[in-house]
Design an enzyme around this catalytic site. Structure first.
Site, short mmCIF file in Angstrom:
data_model
loop_
_atom_site.label_atom_id
_atom_site.label_comp_id
_atom_site.label_asym_id
_atom_site.label_seq_id
_atom_site.Cartn_x
_atom_site.Cartn_y
_atom_site.Cartn_z
CD GLU A 1 -3.04 0.60 -0.05
OE1 GLU A 1 -2.68 -0.58 -0.70
OE2 GLU A 1 -3.62 1.46 -0.34
CG ASP A 2 1.18 3.10 3.26
OD1 ASP A 2 0.18 3.30 2.41
OD2 ASP A 2 1.06 2.91 4.46
#
Ligand code: MN
Length: 725
Positions: free
Chosen positions: A80-81
């Site tokens: 996700e990051d």
């Protein structure tokens, strides 16, 4: 050693305590990869981002999950990051870890919404993920727990949003998975942001009474421990105040002051064997007077979330009631960690088979959901999953657990479909009851059956509380009464069409059915009608599709249907000249793009705030909307009233050879026909031709045809057409 390294070492120690053969090299690698990937990212409190995945891994280690879970927890925010992706994680740590991380990321991307429909979709996704690999959900819950623990650093609106989602989704989920400890913490943390004042009030009050409470609990604890020691029972005794949210909820639902809340305190006795549990119960009832009706044996009858314990409430010193929970160490571990307690790899032995059994309800829920709509899904979630259970007995003494609010119908179908289908009545504790009677724990339920009973009644679908019973009843109707279902479905549809003012012959309907069937994934029109008949699909879904199909059908040349719509009999009168079936005195205006007049095939569009705008069926705007819009529900059928005498404004465009007196000749014809003209202008195209636009009143298509045919007789006229958007 840095703080981070120290925490990491402690994590490894914790893992080794329950998993001596843990793959520490791989865990180290995951920690290093996560740290490098999140390099430079900070948490809101200013600490390095990697402290978050580390904390999530710590929670996972507290649940005593396997090495893959710990690794996935460390990497859970990487897809996700950070720059890392599924492939990269797979090449470093294998498919299992990569799949879990991907699963967690998908849930992270899922936006929380208070819209019920989207919430249902989200929950569906969650349960699908759970059915595939429960570790995805466990990591997601751990992730949420740590985020809630550190939520004080977030902005207030974010705090409330997350708290609400936690209270509505994650705490019930933790409850259903039997993770009591996490559920309590999630609830208390959420309450703090959802009702800060109420939260603080209880906190203050508990703090104020702290000395007397400590004294009260210690006294009882010592007395119990002493007595059990004398009896030679090895027991851990601990006292506590119930968690904050449970006190809050009791105050709220019972409209009580904190001093009036019945059981604020709880004692927990943990022993070595099941036999000890019952022995301890005896000693405690000997020491303190039990309150009748408050004893619950969750050891012989575990809760659906696997919880096991003996519960009793006794009167303590000074008449203060006190709940006592008695259980073994194993039961205690399950009570705190629920499903996670059953996910264990001890000395290489997989606990997976056992876990599959424990997760049977997830699978069953998903299976039950195959052909139900969203509304039904959320309803069964709320009862089958998150609701409390009642425990009732068969006449032979077998225990049946059902969601709270269940009826004899649910009971009968939970035994077997054949029992439900032959049921003609029910007895509770020996007395005949109504079939909508709500069962209470401890009751003995007897189903009265008859071999040649003519099957369940349709009302039962509404009475039954569990999706299992409802599905079995629907199943019966599906199988047993096919012809009847088809007829019922058809008459239901007819009734709905009549209500909406849609009039079609059977042949035309069949035409529309063919496509609608496919869209709703039925094999044949009869299947769809049968489903309508036994309640498998809701009438609205079918009718809306058919209406959309009629509208779309026009474009595919389903001329007969359109003809029918055109020739629909006029029944009513209306000021505007147009009737919107089902709506009286509807504000109607005529679209300027196509200026419909009586006799034209028309269709209505529900505008936002300005009533219904009426278009011609062949208007370009209608055609475009049909082709491009997925939401056709704002288009509705409208019909001309039969008392139309008014004049309707419409427009014509004439192309002609430009000549002297052209406009005058046209005007003469129109005035001869007594047609009021509002506007007429001619534009020379420069090459000897002209276009004349005119706006006039007519009373319908017949008159307009007459006008057009007369105008064709005007010398030089090439073409005459109506504007159509
Ligand atoms: Mn996270």
């Amino acid at each position: 050693m840095t703080d981070l390294e120290q925490r990491y070492e402690k994590l490894i120690e914790r893992i080794k305590s329950y998993l001596p053969n843990a793959g520490t090299d791989r865990i180290r690698a995951a920690f290093d990869v996560a740290r490098a990937a999140h390099e430079g990212q900070k948490r809101r409190d200013g600490s390095p981002y990697v402290t978050h995945p580390l904390a999530v891994a710590e929670i996972i280690a507290d649940m005593e999950l396997d090495t893959e879970s710990v690794i996935a927890a460390l990497l859970h925010d990487c897809i996700e990051d950070t720059e890392l992706n599924y492939e990269k994680i797979r090449s470093l740590f294998g498919t299992e870890v990569a799949d879990i991380v991907e699963g967690v990321s998908k849930l992270t991307r899922m936006p929380y919404t208070s819209k019920e429909e989207e919430q249902i979709e989200n929950l569906r996704k969650m349960f699908l993920a759970m059915g595939k690999d429960i570790r995805v959900i466990l990591i997601k819950i751990a992730d949420r727990l740590h985020n809630m623990r550190t939520i004080e650093y977030q902005k207030p609106d974010k705090q409330r949003e997350k708290a609400l989602e936690t209270m509505e989704v994650y705490a019930p989920l933790a409850h259903r998975l039997g993770m009591q400890k996490i559920k309590w913490e999630l609830e208390d943390l959420s309450l703090k942001y959802l009702d800060p004042v109420g939260y603080q009030e209880i906190m203050d009050e508990l703090e104020r009474r702290r000395p007397e409470r400590v004294e009260f609990l210690n006294h009882i604890k010592d007395r119990m421990a002493e007595r059990l020691k004398q009896a030679g029972i090895n027991a851990e005794v601990a006292g506590r105040v119930k968690h904050l949210y449970s006190i809050y909820r009791k105050m709220y639902t019972q409209h009580k002051d904190i001093s009036e809340v019945y059981d604020l305190y709880a004692m927990r006795v943990i022993v070595e064997t099941v036999a000890d549990c019952y022995n301890v119960l005896g000693f405690i009832h000997d020491l303190y007077r039990p309150i009748p009706g408050r004893f619950k044996d969750y050891i012989s009858t575990p809760k659906p979330n696997m919880y096991q314990s003996l519960h009793t409430t006794v009167i303590g010193r000074e008449g203060i009631p006190l709940e006592v929970q008695i259980r073994t160490h194993d039961m205690h571990h399950t009570a705190e960690y629920g499903i996670a307690a059953h996910w264990k790899y001890k000395s290489g032995v997989s606990g997976k088979d056992n876990l599959d059994e424990k997760l049977a309800w997830v699978r069953q829920l998903l299976e039950n959901q195959q052909d139900v709509d969203g509304e039904e899904f959320i309803r069964s979630l709320k009862t089958d999953m998150f609701g409390d259970a009642v425990y009732v007995f068969t006449p032979k003494g077998d225990v049946v657990s059902l969601p709270a609010g269940s009826t004899p119908i649910d009971f009968a179908y939970s035994i077997h479909s054949a029992v439900g289908n032959r049921m003609i009545g029910a007895k509770v504790n020996g007395r005949i009851v109504q079939l909508d009677y709500q069962l209470k724990s401890g009751e003995i339920v007897e189903v009265l059956t008859q071999k040649n009973a003519h099957g369940p009644s349709r009302d039962w679908i509404k009475i039954a509380k569990t999706s299992g019973a409802r599905n079995k009843i629907k199943q019966w109707f599906k199988k047993e009464c096919r012809e009847e279902n088809i007829a019922r479905g058809r008459s239901e549809l007819d009734r709905e069409f009549k209500r909406l003012g849609i009039e079609l012959s059977a042949a035309d309907l069949e035409e529309a059915f063919k496509t609608v069937c496919k869209r709703l994934s039925f094999k044949a029109p009869d299947e769809m009608l049968a489903s309508l008949g036994y309640g498998g699909i809701k009438i609205n879904r079918v009718v809306n599709r058919i209406r959309d199909e009629l509208l779309r059908g026009k474009l595919r040349g389903h001329e007969q249907i359109i003809e029918k719509l055109k020739a629909a009999p006029k029944q009513k009168t209306s000021d505007s000249g147009v009737i919107v079936p089902g709506v009286d005195n509807c504000l109607v205006k005529f679209a300027r793009c196509c200026t419909p007049i009586p006799g034209d095939a028309i269709i209505g569009f529900i505008t936002r705030g300005y009533g219904v705008s009426v278009h011609r069926m062949d208007c370009k705007n209608v055609t475009n909307a049909m082709e491009n819009s997925d939401d056709l529900s704002r288009w509705i059928r409208v019909i001309w009233a039969d008392d139309v005498q008014d004049r309707f404004q419409t427009s014509l465009q004439i192309s002609a050879k430009d000549r002297m007196n052209l406009l005058m000749d046209i005007a003469t014809i129109l005035s001869g026909l007594k047609i009021p003209v509002h506007q007429m202008d001619a534009r020379a195209l420069g090459d000897g031709y002209a276009v004349i636009n005119m706006v006039m009143d007519v009373n319908g298509t017949e008159q307009l045809e007459q006008v057009i045919s007369k105008l064709r007789g005007v010398s030089g006229t090439i073409d005459i057409k109506r504007s159509s958007g």
